[in-house]
Write a protein that holds these residues in place. Structure first.
Motif, PDB file in Angstrom:
ATOM      1  N   ARG A  78      -4.054   5.860  -3.976  1.00 43.55           N
ATOM      2  CA  ARG A  78      -4.113   4.223  -2.959  1.00 43.55           C
ATOM      3  C   ARG A  78      -5.248   3.641  -3.163  1.00 43.55           C
ATOM      4  O   ARG A  78      -6.256   3.856  -3.235  1.00 43.55           O
ATOM      5  CB  ARG A  78      -5.244   6.680  -1.680  1.00 43.55           C
ATOM      6  N   ARG A  96       0.409  -1.537  -0.293  1.00 42.33           N
ATOM      7  CA  ARG A  96       0.403   0.038  -0.223  1.00 42.33           C
ATOM      8  C   ARG A  96       1.171   1.145  -0.088  1.00 42.33           C
ATOM      9  O   ARG A  96       0.118   2.128  -0.843  1.00 42.33           O
ATOM     10  CB  ARG A  96      -1.258  -0.255   1.161  1.00 42.33           C
ATOM     11  N   LEU A  97       2.118   1.074   1.139  1.00 45.56           N
ATOM     12  CA  LEU A  97       2.905   2.345   1.207  1.00 45.56           C
ATOM     13  C   LEU A  97       3.785   2.720  -0.679  1.00 45.56           C
ATOM     14  O   LEU A  97       3.433   3.934  -0.732  1.00 45.56           O
ATOM     15  CB  LEU A  97       3.686   1.743   2.136  1.00 45.56           C
ATOM     16  N   GLN A 153      -7.621   0.727  -2.112  1.00 47.14           N
ATOM     17  CA  GLN A 153      -9.176   0.936  -1.379  1.00 47.14           C
ATOM     18  C   GLN A 153      -8.435  -1.206  -1.042  1.00 47.14           C
ATOM     19  O   GLN A 153      -9.207  -1.005   0.268  1.00 47.14           O
ATOM     20  CB  GLN A 153     -10.601   0.765  -2.348  1.00 47.14           C
ATOM     21  N   GLU A 159       1.399   3.616  -3.129  1.00 47.17           N
ATOM     22  CA  GLU A 159       1.070   5.326  -3.325  1.00 47.17           C
ATOM     23  C   GLU A 159       2.151   6.354  -3.797  1.00 47.17           C
ATOM     24  O   GLU A 159       2.184   7.338  -4.424  1.00 47.17           O
ATOM     25  CB  GLU A 159       0.530   5.846  -1.869  1.00 47.17           C
ATOM     26  N   GLU A 160       3.879   5.829  -3.003  1.00 45.66           N
ATOM     27  CA  GLU A 160       5.362   6.708  -3.592  1.00 45.66           C
ATOM     28  C   GLU A 160       5.354   6.826  -4.699  1.00 45.66           C
ATOM     29  O   GLU A 160       5.596   7.425  -4.980  1.00 45.66           O
ATOM     30  CB  GLU A 160       5.905   5.689  -2.240  1.00 45.66           C
ATOM     31  N   TYR A 199      -7.933  -0.081  -9.559  1.00 48.31           N
ATOM     32  CA  TYR A 199      -8.364   1.665  -9.745  1.00 48.31           C
ATOM     33  C   TYR A 199      -9.050   2.346  -9.845  1.00 48.31           C
ATOM     34  O   TYR A 199      -9.992   2.083 -11.633  1.00 48.31           O
ATOM     35  CB  TYR A 199      -6.814   2.352  -9.715  1.00 48.31           C
ATOM     36  N   ASP A 247      -8.822   7.611  -7.367  1.00 50.90           N
ATOM     37  CA  ASP A 247      -8.261   7.399  -5.811  1.00 50.90           C
ATOM     38  C   ASP A 247      -6.583   8.087  -6.545  1.00 50.90           C
ATOM     39  O   ASP A 247      -5.762   7.423  -5.264  1.00 50.90           O
ATOM     40  CB  ASP A 247      -7.723   5.369  -6.305  1.00 50.90           C
ATOM     41  N   ARG A 248      -6.347   8.833  -7.412  1.00 52.37           N
ATOM     42  CA  ARG A 248      -4.776   8.838  -7.345  1.00 52.37           C
ATOM     43  C   ARG A 248      -5.113  10.228  -6.402  1.00 52.37           C
ATOM     44  O   ARG A 248      -5.577  11.760  -6.409  1.00 52.37           O
ATOM     45  CB  ARG A 248      -5.055   9.209  -8.352  1.00 52.37           C
ATOM     46  N   VAL A 249      -3.758  10.677  -5.104  1.00 54.59           N
ATOM     47  CA  VAL A 249      -3.909  11.157  -3.937  1.00 54.59           C
ATOM     48  C   VAL A 249      -2.509  12.128  -4.383  1.00 54.59           C
ATOM     49  O   VAL A 249      -2.054  13.514  -3.822  1.00 54.59           O
ATOM     50  CB  VAL A 249      -4.316  10.753  -3.102  1.00 54.59           C
ATOM     51  N   SER A 250      -2.048  11.870  -5.479  1.00 52.89           N
ATOM     52  CA  SER A 250      -0.581  12.756  -6.008  1.00 52.89           C
ATOM     53  C   SER A 250      -0.034  12.047  -6.954  1.00 52.89           C
ATOM     54  O   SER A 250      -0.414  11.058  -7.641  1.00 52.89           O
ATOM     55  CB  SER A 250       1.052  12.310  -4.613  1.00 52.89           C
TER      56      SER A 250
END
Length: 156
Positions: free
Chosen positions: A71, A61-62, A73, A65-66, A99, A103-106
């Motif tokens: 992110r 999960r980390l 679900q 996202e990195e 996805y 869901d895209r946070v960055s």
């Protein structure tokens, strides 16, 4: 006599997919070991990372996202595999997760202070499979996850 096995720890990898759009999210980055073995292109891969004493589900999960900016679900573990059991102790935990654009946070791209410079892109599953066939995708974990997706996630 040198130890015949290299212990680098276990890892996890995950393929982000969108069933409705028939797309996947992959990354592109420089890999020195591939380069010294004659591969001069950036390597296409799904997000992945070493566990570093963290549960596979938490670590991936980390990493996702990195590296991608998404992110997760819900994720699904699909299998475990030793990638080079003749010389490396590492076992990889393979996951998939659907996805959505929201869901895209960055922007992703990895942690620049750690020297990561990761490109993120979306690709249709048919094009991804074609890139396996013509050699543009040549990373083992990527091939395994894309083949899994073709058989189980995008099968018509």
């Amino acid at each position: 006599m040198a130890d015949p096995a290299y212990d680098r720890g276990n890892g996890a990898t995950l393929l982000l997919y969108n069933r409705q759009q028939r797309t996947v999210i992959l990354t592109r980055q420089f890999r020195y070991p591939a380069f010294v073995n004659g591969y001069a292109e950036l390597l296409v891969e799904p997000p992945a990372g070493l566990l570093d004493n963290v549960a596979p589900e938490q670590r991936i999960r980390l990493e996702v996202e990195e590296e991608t900016g998404f992110r997760i679900q819900q994720l699904e573990k699909v299998f475990e595999a030793f990638m080079s059991p003749g010389s490396v102790t590492e076992k990889l935990y393979f996951f998939v997760a659907e996805y959505r654009a929201e869901d895209r946070v960055s922007e992703g791209g990895g942690i620049h202070s750690e020297g990561e410079d990761i490109g993120v892109f979306e690709l249709g599953i048919e094009e991804a499979l074609a890139q396996i066939a013509d050699g543009r995708i040549c990373d083992g974990k990527t091939i395994m996850l894309l083949q899994y997706a073709a058989l189980h996630l995008f099968a018509d």
